[in-house]
Design an enzyme around this catalytic site. Structure first.
Site, PDB file in Angstrom:
ATOM      1  N   LYS A  94       0.862  -1.184   0.000  1.00 45.55           N
ATOM      2  CA  LYS A  94       0.000   0.000   0.000  1.00 45.55           C
ATOM      3  C   LYS A  94       0.889   1.221   0.000  1.00 45.55           C
ATOM      4  CE  LYS A  94      -3.974   2.113   0.681  1.00 45.55           C
ATOM      5  NZ  LYS A  94      -3.775   2.727  -0.646  1.00 45.55           N
ATOM      6  N   GLN A 115       7.328   3.818   3.694  1.00 44.12           N
ATOM      7  CA  GLN A 115       5.905   3.462   3.794  1.00 44.12           C
ATOM      8  C   GLN A 115       5.707   2.178   4.600  1.00 44.12           C
ATOM      9  OE1 GLN A 115       3.718   5.493   1.526  1.00 44.12           O
ATOM     10  NE2 GLN A 115       2.159   4.829   2.971  1.00 44.12           N
ATOM     11  N   LYS A 130       5.144   1.820  -3.309  1.00 48.65           N
ATOM     12  CA  LYS A 130       5.058   3.178  -3.858  1.00 48.65           C
ATOM     13  C   LYS A 130       5.266   3.072  -5.361  1.00 48.65           C
ATOM     14  CE  LYS A 130       4.598   7.505  -2.466  1.00 48.65           C
ATOM     15  NZ  LYS A 130       3.880   8.054  -1.317  1.00 48.65           N
ATOM     16  N   GLY A 169      -3.023   8.241  -4.104  1.00 49.60           N
ATOM     17  CA  GLY A 169      -2.420   9.443  -4.688  1.00 49.60           C
ATOM     18  C   GLY A 169      -1.159   9.858  -3.950  1.00 49.60           C
ATOM     19  N   ASP A 170      -0.449  10.802  -4.507  1.00 49.52           N
ATOM     20  CA  ASP A 170       0.715  11.431  -3.879  1.00 49.52           C
ATOM     21  C   ASP A 170       0.945  12.707  -4.680  1.00 49.52           C
ATOM     22  OD1 ASP A 170       2.982  10.972  -1.820  1.00 49.52           O
ATOM     23  OD2 ASP A 170       4.135  11.420  -3.597  1.00 49.52           O
ATOM     24  N   THR A 213      -4.198  13.445   5.674  1.00 44.45           N
ATOM     25  CA  THR A 213      -2.752  13.584   5.929  1.00 44.45           C
ATOM     26  C   THR A 213      -2.462  14.900   6.652  1.00 44.45           C
ATOM     27  OG1 THR A 213      -2.359  12.328   3.916  1.00 44.45           O
ATOM     28  CG2 THR A 213      -0.465  13.478   4.851  1.00 44.45           C
TER      29      THR A 213
END
Ligand code: NDP
Length: 450
Positions: A94, A115, A130, A169-170, A213
């Site tokens: 994830k 992560q 990622k 997303g990022d 976040t």
């Protein structure tokens, strides 16, 4: 029983450097974790014998692929895509997808490694991964972004799945990009399933995910301050970035009675001594997410605010800082500036925004310093809750999710204090590294040599 052949920290890091030539970001991320883990496992033979850290620092899999797409002028463009699946000991891989010209295999490997620890800290069953591409969405039309996302998914779909790997997303990947990618996944596989998180509410997204976040980073900041008998009320903050994490951190900080002085993008910073209150934040959200504008437009809209081209927020005086843009935005010099400018606490909304030398400055000054893997874990935590809602075909309301987010951030704070307390100082980096490592390591021990 194997003949014990422990390497020391230096030998271990030499090996990491040798095996990953030129991957400076990845080596930096491993080094930051390794120094604490070596101390922790010093008297724990089982972790040494099973080579646990060495195994976590070797991704399970790195998939690299070509992404071809056609721009609006009918030129064929070629980009590179990746998915790094770092470790799935405690749950499916994830982690987000990043579209930015600075994306390299090293950057994605560092993010997937981080992560793994972050996801473990949330207490939810998620491994670490990622992905991304060096594609730059800036200045592209919606149709160009759509064609790129579809082409990216034409390969990615083989490597992901609700029980295998669930991207989100990022940087450069928000609701628009997730929508295009989810649509393409559904079209190729003929399956509607929770394979991506950060989806819009109409098709299985979770309330609170966009906010999680930034809000989570502010909860973590408040927890650190309260642990020192202080609070956010009346404090001034420097925030970098003006994307998803930055604006939501600004929103929660303001709601808790603080005053936000700065926001930025890769071109410059705006400084507003009157404070960037809720109405101004709403204006920035529209500017960034709908008009896709630049932060310098803020100073043209609000009198009293100044725009500084090429500058960063760290030059201004404040009580706390929330770096929410990108990796390595605070070097040793910038960390010194923050300390000199009166900053007493730093909570990282971004991933690894502080260099190793910068972290040393914070530690020496006994600053309250919450590293990204703990402070920004709220986003992936709500992504984990989105996966649960998708699996059960239910949706929870905002109040329930807000409470769950606040509780998870409180639990992470407690764990980091448990493992990071050194006399009267909490070394949150050490706390996060050890607490994150222990759960993954124990699961790996249970599996034997795989
Ligand atoms: P966005 O794309 O929404 O915003 C990123 C912001 O950072 C933009 O203002 C961007 O400016 C700025 N930025 C990006 N790259 C650089 C750079 N090289 N130098 C200076 N500024 C830069 O991304 P997010 O807000 O989602 O992510 C921000 C950070 O938070 C990243 O480190 C990400 O990994 C981390 N994070 C995000 C999570 C999430 O839920 N979204 C979860 C956990 C961590 P510009 O427009 O000029 O590029």
């Amino acid at each position: 029983m194997a003949v014990s052949d422990h390497v020391d920290l230096n030998q271990f890091m030499e090996g990491v450097k040798k095996r990953n030539p030129g991957q400076t970001e990845f080596v930096q991320a491993v080094q930051e974790v390794a120094q604490d883990i070596f101390e922790f496992i010093d008297d724990k033979e089982e972790y040494h014998e099973a080579q646990i850290l060495r195994r976590i620092a070797e991704p399970d899999r790195v998939v690299s692929f070509r992404v071809c797409w056609e721009d609006d002028n009918h030129n064929i463009r070629v980009q590179r895509g990746w998915r790094v699946q770092n470790n799935n000991a405690i749950g499916p891989y994830k982690g987000g997808i990043r579209f930015h010209p600075t994306v390299t295999e090293s950057v994605l490997k560092f993010l997937a490694f981080e992560q793994t620890f972050k996801n473990s800290l949330t207490g939810l069953p998620m491994g670490g991964g990622k992905g991304g591409s060096n594609f730059n969405p800036r200045g592209k039309s919606d149709s160009e972004v759509m064609r790129f996302c579809q082409s990216f998914m034409n390969e990615l779909f083989r490597h992901i799945g609700p029980d295998t790997d669930v991207p989100a997303g990022d940087i450069g990947v928000g609701a628009r990009e997730i929508g295009y990618m989810f649509g393409q996944y559904k079209r190729i596989t003929n399956r509607w399933e929770g394979v991506l998180t950060g989806k819009a509410l109409e098709y299985g997204g979770s309330q609170m995910r966009p906010e999680a976040t930034g809000y989570g980073a502010v909860y973590f900041l408040r927890n650190m301050l309260q642990h020192n008998d202080e609070d956010i009320e009346g404090k001034a903050a420097l925030i970098s970035g003006s994307g998803n994490v930055a604006v939501h951190a600004a929103e929660k900080f303001t709601e808790m009675g603080g005053k936000v002085l700065t926001l930025s993008d890769s071109d410059g910073v705006i400084h507003d001594p009157d404070g960037i209150g809720q109405e101004k934040i709403d204006w920035v959200k529209e500017l960034k997410f709908e008009k896709r504008g630049r932060i310098k437009e803020y100073a043209e809209e609000f009198s009293g605010a100044e725009y500084h081209e090429g500058a960063e927020p760290w030059d201004f005086e404040a009580d706390v800082a929330l770096p929410c843009a990108t990796q390595n935005e605070i070097s040793e010099d910038e960390a010194r500036k923050l300390v000199d400018n009166g900053v007493k606490a730093v909570a990282e909304g971004a991933n690894m925004p502080t260099t190793i030398d910068g972290v040393e400055v914070f530690r020496d000054a006994k600053l309250l310093y919450g590293p990204g893997k703990a402070a920004n874990a709220g986003g992936v935590a709500v992504s984990g809750l989105e996966m649960s809602q998708n699996a059960d075909r239910i949706s929870w309301n905002t109040e329930k999710l807000a409470t769950m987010l606040e509780d998870i951030m409180g639990d992470i704070h407690e764990k980091t204090v448990e493992y990071g307390t050194e006399g009267d100082y909490v070394n949150y980096v050490k706390g996060a590294n050890i607490a994150g490592f222990k759960k993954v390591a124990d699961a790996m021990l249970a599996f034997g040599v795989v």
